[in-house]
Design an enzyme around this catalytic site. Structure first.
Site, PDB file in Angstrom:
ATOM      1  N   ASP A 198      65.493  39.193  20.844  1.00 38.27           N
ATOM      2  CA  ASP A 198      64.617  39.552  19.722  1.00 38.27           C
ATOM      3  C   ASP A 198      65.021  40.903  19.123  1.00 38.27           C
ATOM      4  O   ASP A 198      64.503  41.318  18.086  1.00 38.27           O
ATOM      5  CB  ASP A 198      63.134  39.502  20.111  1.00 38.27           C
ATOM      6  CG  ASP A 198      62.766  40.496  21.197  1.00 38.27           C
ATOM      7  OD1 ASP A 198      63.656  41.175  21.723  1.00 38.27           O
ATOM      8  OD2 ASP A 198      61.558  40.589  21.522  1.00 38.27           O
ATOM      9  N   SER A 199      65.996  41.575  19.756  1.00 37.44           N
ATOM     10  CA  SER A 199      66.567  42.787  19.157  1.00 37.44           C
ATOM     11  C   SER A 199      67.170  42.482  17.786  1.00 37.44           C
ATOM     12  O   SER A 199      67.432  43.393  17.004  1.00 37.44           O
ATOM     13  CB  SER A 199      67.645  43.387  20.065  1.00 37.44           C
ATOM     14  OG  SER A 199      68.666  42.433  20.305  1.00 37.44           O
ATOM     15  N   ASP A 245      65.305  34.512  23.451  1.00 38.18           N
ATOM     16  CA  ASP A 245      64.146  35.354  23.750  1.00 38.18           C
ATOM     17  C   ASP A 245      62.882  34.708  23.216  1.00 38.18           C
ATOM     18  O   ASP A 245      62.882  34.154  22.108  1.00 38.18           O
ATOM     19  CB  ASP A 245      64.318  36.700  23.022  1.00 38.18           C
ATOM     20  CG  ASP A 245      64.364  37.864  23.980  1.00 38.18           C
ATOM     21  OD1 ASP A 245      63.924  37.730  25.136  1.00 38.18           O
ATOM     22  OD2 ASP A 245      64.863  38.928  23.560  1.00 38.18           O
ATOM     23  N   LYS A 264      64.041  33.620  27.718  1.00 31.82           N
ATOM     24  CA  LYS A 264      63.772  34.888  28.403  1.00 31.82           C
ATOM     25  C   LYS A 264      62.422  35.393  27.919  1.00 31.82           C
ATOM     26  O   LYS A 264      62.111  35.299  26.731  1.00 31.82           O
ATOM     27  CB  LYS A 264      64.866  35.916  28.083  1.00 31.82           C
ATOM     28  CG  LYS A 264      64.563  37.308  28.638  1.00 31.82           C
ATOM     29  CD  LYS A 264      65.745  38.227  28.557  1.00 31.82           C
ATOM     30  CE  LYS A 264      65.927  38.935  27.236  1.00 31.82           C
ATOM     31  NZ  LYS A 264      64.750  39.754  26.804  1.00 31.82           N
ATOM     32  N   GLU A 278      59.522  38.780  28.466  1.00 35.44           N
ATOM     33  CA  GLU A 278      59.336  40.136  28.983  1.00 35.44           C
ATOM     34  C   GLU A 278      58.089  40.232  29.858  1.00 35.44           C
ATOM     35  O   GLU A 278      57.059  39.625  29.539  1.00 35.44           O
ATOM     36  CB  GLU A 278      59.217  41.133  27.817  1.00 35.44           C
ATOM     37  CG  GLU A 278      60.473  41.248  26.990  1.00 35.44           C
ATOM     38  CD  GLU A 278      60.383  42.355  25.934  1.00 35.44           C
ATOM     39  OE1 GLU A 278      59.400  43.126  25.937  1.00 35.44           O
ATOM     40  OE2 GLU A 278      61.318  42.437  25.110  1.00 35.44           O
ATOM     41  N   GLU A 294      65.811  46.715  32.358  1.00 40.17           N
ATOM     42  CA  GLU A 294      66.132  47.587  31.223  1.00 40.17           C
ATOM     43  C   GLU A 294      65.500  48.967  31.384  1.00 40.17           C
ATOM     44  O   GLU A 294      64.319  49.103  31.758  1.00 40.17           O
ATOM     45  CB  GLU A 294      65.624  46.943  29.917  1.00 40.17           C
ATOM     46  CG  GLU A 294      65.877  47.821  28.690  1.00 40.17           C
ATOM     47  CD  GLU A 294      65.747  47.092  27.367  1.00 40.17           C
ATOM     48  OE1 GLU A 294      65.479  45.878  27.359  1.00 40.17           O
ATOM     49  OE2 GLU A 294      65.924  47.758  26.330  1.00 40.17           O
TER      50      GLU A 294
HETATM   51  O1  KIV Z   1      66.492  41.501  22.673  1.00 43.24           O
HETATM   52  C1  KIV Z   1      67.487  41.813  23.327  1.00 43.24           C
HETATM   53  O2  KIV Z   1      68.602  41.959  22.822  1.00 43.24           O
HETATM   54  C2  KIV Z   1      67.313  42.015  24.757  1.00 43.24           C
HETATM   55  C3  KIV Z   1      68.432  42.649  25.506  1.00 43.24           C
HETATM   56  C4  KIV Z   1      68.554  44.062  25.170  1.00 43.24           C
HETATM   57  C5  KIV Z   1      68.316  42.415  26.971  1.00 43.24           C
HETATM   58  O3  KIV Z   1      66.289  41.707  25.286  1.00 43.24           O
END
Ligand code: KIV
Length: 277
Positions: free
Chosen positions: A45-46, A84, A114, A116, A181
């Site tokens: 989600d970055s 994510d 993934k 969080e 992280e």
């Molecule tokens: O969103 C993302 O890119 C991430 C990574 C930094 C692990 O969660």
């Protein structure tokens, strides 16, 4: 093609071979990082910040993640493709969590999701639904407001022990790997030693079982200053600016396009256009 990476095969790598994960956001970046031989491609989600220019990750929607994941899936062959779960997609109810994850897998082509935080109920439900889950602990960016900023986590003994407990609980709930992280290296090491699944670190020191970077940071494309843990392997911002500036100069001085860069002119049409007939 080298053997396809799966969630199950990744888990067996702990303590043997370091795991490499990189983010991708569309077909070209997915195709290229897969070709470079990474083990895991993360549609993180970055991307909200890295490619959509937003101030944080919180506004990214499931729709947008489905859109980007589908594009990345078109380029990835060998690596494991993880998507994510965006903020709001797994906090409301277990049922909604499973429905949203099913979209990322079924509609978009992710092979795992993934999420969080220590969301053990959600992880159990997803695994029951047949979806491999990657956990994420430490400086989880979706908790930005709770943390009061992007602050290194696990700095007190209690906080460090709490992160180890979260990691164990997530392993017990069924995650196949864990992103760690923004923690001091000793905490990355303690979490890695405490679980039997691979840890993939970002700003978590060298003891993790693997490392992940955001592609835009690694390539030097980010507008924002790179965090301390980023190593830049290229300066694509400069390369892109120079290439586009050369194109602009060629157009302005009339040296682009040349005859070789044009379709052949049919003689009859060329003569007519030149006013010769
Ligand atoms: O969103 C993302 O890119 C991430 C990574 C930094 C692990 O969660």
């Amino acid at each position: 093609m080298e053997e396809k990476v799966t969630a199950a095969s990744l888990t067996t790598r702990k303590g043997k071979e370091k795991i490499v994960m990189v983010t991708a956001t569309d077909e070209p970046t997915g195709r290229l990082v897969d070709r470079a031989g990474v083990d895991v491609v993360l549609v993180g989600d970055s991307l909200a910040m890295a490619v959509l220019g937003r101030p944080n990750t919180l506004s990214l929607t499931v729709e947008e993640m489905v859109h980007h994941t589908r594009a990345v899936a078109a380029g990835v062959r060998r690596a494991l493709l993880v998507a994510d779960m965006p903020f709001g997609s797994f906090q409301v109810s277990v049922g909604e969590t499973v429905r949203n994850a099913c979209r990322l897998v079924g509609e978009a082509g992710a092979e795992a999701v993934k999420l969080e935080g220590a969301r053990v109920e959600e992880v159990r439900a997803l695994v029951r639904a047949g979806i491999p889950v990657m956990g994420h602990v430490g400086l989880t960016p979706q908790s930005l407001h709770l943390f009061g900023g992007y602050r290194v986590q696990g700095k007190s003994l209690t906080a460090a022990q709490n992160l180890v407990s979260q990691a164990r609980a997530l392993e017990e709930a069924g995650v196949f790997a864990l992103v760690v992280e923004g923690v001091p290296p000793s905490v990355g090491k303690a979490i890695t030693a405490a679980v039997g699944i691979p840890t993939i670190g970002i700003g978590a020191g060298p003891s993790c079982d693997g490392q992940v970077l955001v592609l835009a940071d690694l390539l030097g494309l980010s507008a924002r200053p790179a965090p301390r843990f980023v190593r830049r392997y290229a300066d694509l911002a400069d390369t892109i600016c120079q290439a586009v500036a050369r194109f602009a100069a060629d157009v302005r001085e009339g040296s682009f396009p040349t005859v070789q860069e044009c379709y052949p002119d049919p003689p009859e049409v060329a003569a007519w256009a030149a006013g010769e007939v």
